[in-house]
Design a protein around this motif. Sequence first.
Motif, short mmCIF file in Angstrom:
data_model
loop_
_atom_site.label_atom_id
_atom_site.label_comp_id
_atom_site.label_asym_id
_atom_site.label_seq_id
_atom_site.Cartn_x
_atom_site.Cartn_y
_atom_site.Cartn_z
N GLY A 170 0.79 -1.22 0.00
CA GLY A 170 0.00 0.00 0.00
C GLY A 170 0.82 1.28 0.00
O GLY A 170 0.36 2.31 0.47
N GLY A 171 2.02 1.22 -0.54
CA GLY A 171 2.91 2.37 -0.49
C GLY A 171 2.87 3.30 -1.68
O GLY A 171 3.87 3.95 -1.99
N GLU A 172 1.72 3.43 -2.34
CA GLU A 172 1.62 4.32 -3.50
C GLU A 172 2.04 5.75 -3.14
O GLU A 172 2.73 6.42 -3.89
CB GLU A 172 0.19 4.35 -4.06
CG GLU A 172 -0.29 3.05 -4.67
CD GLU A 172 -0.86 2.10 -3.64
OE1 GLU A 172 -0.90 2.41 -2.43
OE2 GLU A 172 -1.30 1.00 -4.05
N GLU A 173 1.62 6.18 -1.96
CA GLU A 173 1.95 7.54 -1.51
C GLU A 173 3.45 7.71 -1.32
O GLU A 173 4.03 8.73 -1.66
CB GLU A 173 1.22 7.86 -0.20
CG GLU A 173 1.22 9.33 0.14
CD GLU A 173 0.34 9.58 1.34
OE1 GLU A 173 0.86 10.15 2.33
OE2 GLU A 173 -0.87 9.26 1.30
N ALA A 174 4.10 6.69 -0.78
CA ALA A 174 5.54 6.73 -0.58
C ALA A 174 6.26 6.84 -1.93
O ALA A 174 7.20 7.64 -2.07
CB ALA A 174 6.03 5.51 0.17
N LEU A 175 5.81 6.07 -2.91
CA LEU A 175 6.44 6.16 -4.23
C LEU A 175 6.23 7.52 -4.87
O LEU A 175 7.10 8.02 -5.58
CB LEU A 175 5.91 5.07 -5.15
CG LEU A 175 6.39 3.65 -4.85
CD1 LEU A 175 5.78 2.68 -5.87
CD2 LEU A 175 7.88 3.54 -4.83
#
Length: 107
Positions: free
Chosen positions: A97-102
Motif C-alpha cells: 500500500g505504499g503508493e503515496e511513498a512512491l
Amino acid sequence: MTHTTELDDGTLARLPIGQWTDAAHAEVISFIRRWLAARGLTRDATGRLRLAEPGRQAHALVKEQLPGVRREIHAGIDDADYVTTVKVLRRMILNVGGEEALARYPI
C-alpha cells in the motif's frame, strides 16, 4: 560471521526484505554523510544543509564528483541488476500500500 555471499539463493530468498532495506539505507546514507562531511558539507539539527566555509568552496566540486560517488556505491553491480532490484523494491512498496511513498520520489 556468515556473509550473504556465502549463502545459497534459496536461503537468501527466505530472508526478510526489511533487514536488507534497513541495512542498505543506513549504510549508504552513512557513507554519503561521511563523504559530504569530509568536504565541509553537513546538515544542521533540522536537516537543512549547512555549508561551513570549506563547504562553500567545495559545493561546486561536490556536484562534479557525484558521478564518482555513484560509481563507488554501485561498484560490482551492473545496471541491469540495479534496475531489477529497484523494480522489485517498488513492487514490494506497492504490495504493502505504499503508493503515496512512491509518489514522494519523482520518476
